[in-house]
Write a protein that holds these residues in place. Structure first.
Motif, short mmCIF file in Angstrom:
data_model
loop_
_atom_site.label_atom_id
_atom_site.label_comp_id
_atom_site.label_asym_id
_atom_site.label_seq_id
_atom_site.Cartn_x
_atom_site.Cartn_y
_atom_site.Cartn_z
N ARG A 1 14.22 31.37 -41.27
CA ARG A 1 12.88 31.56 -41.83
C ARG A 1 12.81 30.99 -43.24
O ARG A 1 13.76 31.12 -44.02
CB ARG A 1 12.52 33.05 -41.88
CG ARG A 1 12.38 33.70 -40.51
CD ARG A 1 12.02 35.18 -40.65
NE ARG A 1 11.69 35.78 -39.37
CZ ARG A 1 12.57 36.32 -38.54
NH1 ARG A 1 13.86 36.34 -38.89
NH2 ARG A 1 12.19 36.85 -37.40
N VAL A 2 11.67 30.40 -43.57
CA VAL A 2 11.44 29.92 -44.94
C VAL A 2 10.96 31.10 -45.77
O VAL A 2 9.87 31.63 -45.54
CB VAL A 2 10.40 28.78 -44.97
CG1 VAL A 2 10.05 28.42 -46.41
CG2 VAL A 2 10.92 27.55 -44.23
N LEU A 3 11.79 31.51 -46.75
CA LEU A 3 11.44 32.65 -47.58
C LEU A 3 11.00 32.26 -48.98
O LEU A 3 10.48 33.09 -49.72
CB LEU A 3 12.64 33.61 -47.68
CG LEU A 3 13.13 34.24 -46.38
CD1 LEU A 3 14.16 35.31 -46.66
CD2 LEU A 3 11.96 34.83 -45.57
N ALA A 4 11.20 31.00 -49.35
CA ALA A 4 10.72 30.51 -50.65
C ALA A 4 10.50 29.02 -50.55
O ALA A 4 11.29 28.30 -49.93
CB ALA A 4 11.72 30.83 -51.76
N ASP A 5 9.43 28.55 -51.16
CA ASP A 5 9.09 27.12 -51.21
C ASP A 5 8.46 26.89 -52.58
O ASP A 5 7.29 27.18 -52.79
CB ASP A 5 8.12 26.77 -50.08
CG ASP A 5 7.80 25.28 -50.02
OD1 ASP A 5 8.17 24.55 -50.96
OD2 ASP A 5 7.17 24.84 -49.04
#
Length: 233
Positions: free
Chosen positions: A202-206
């Motif tokens: 999962r992408v948790l920060a961008d």
């Protein structure tokens, strides 16, 4: 900026294991995007899906049709051929005539300082030289977007500096878009304009690179902050 890659709700399933969970990601021309996270978080899977080497189990992957992509792997596979022909084959498969491919390949080898090893078997090169050769082949194809999977992780410090400098020079010379994974946070600071943190697919920060390494990360993205501190469980 125009979009180079667009992933919408992309999931990848390997049997009962979900490697990516509903990832949304948009990469624009000229960006230098680093993928970070612990081993097994999905970085390599995301790169392979973005390059079309893996199919998404769900969701959509769109690459701009006018954008040429190239990918460099952590441990490039060397063909049973010479250094020169290793680069030439890539060009020839893209429709470049053999004689022109030879000339273009030599230019690429000069760029990575391997011209004197042109007739040596590609498999006889050191690890650092093989990575430079893989970069030369990618550069020869004149891509608009380059994907790199841990390009310096298996190299000694000197070779790491060489490869990293080549990546920086490539960006400076052509403005190529980079999407790369790395465990080297110093390298991420030096090369990236944007950082994407993944955890269990999962992408948790961008975030922009300066924001990712800012002290306020602890409040806005606590899991990414724990990763930076080396305290991720």
């Amino acid at each position: 900026m125009s979009a180079v890659l667009d992933l919408k709700q992309v999931s990848v399933q390997f049997g009962s294991h979900t490697a990516l969970h509903a990832v949304n990601l948009n990469i624009h021309a000229g960006e230098r995007v680093a993928l970070v996270g612990a081993n097994g978080c999905g970085k390599s899977t995301l790169l392979r899906v973005a390059h079309g080497l893996l199919s998404a189990s769900q969701g959509q992957v769109h690459a701009a049709p006018s954008v040429r992509q190239a990918m460099v792997f952590q441990r490039p596979h060397m063909l049973r051929t010479s250094v020169l022909r290793f680069v030439m084959w890539g060009l020839w498969l893209q429709g470049v005539p053999w004689r022109a491919a030879k000339a273009q390949a030599m230019v690429a080898l000069h760029r990575v300082d391997l011209q004197d090893l042109a007739e040596r078997p590609a498999r006889a090169l050191s690890g650092g030289q093989q990575q430079r050769l893989a970069l030369a082949r990618a550069w020869a194809l004149q891509p608009d977007c380059v994907l790199l999977d841990e390009p310096t992780s298996s190299l000694d410090p000197h070779a790491k500096r060489d490869v990293e400098q080549m990546m920086a020079d490539w960006v400076a010379a052509s403005g190529v878009t980079l999407l790369f994974s790395s465990h080297n946070l110093g390298q991420v600071k030096r090369l990236a304009t944007r950082v994407i943190y993944l955890e269990v697919g999962r992408v948790l920060a961008d975030l922009p690179v300066d924001h990712f390494f800012h002290q306020s990360l602890a409040e806005s993205h606590p899991q990414a902050h724990l990763f930076l501190k080396g305290e991720l469980v």
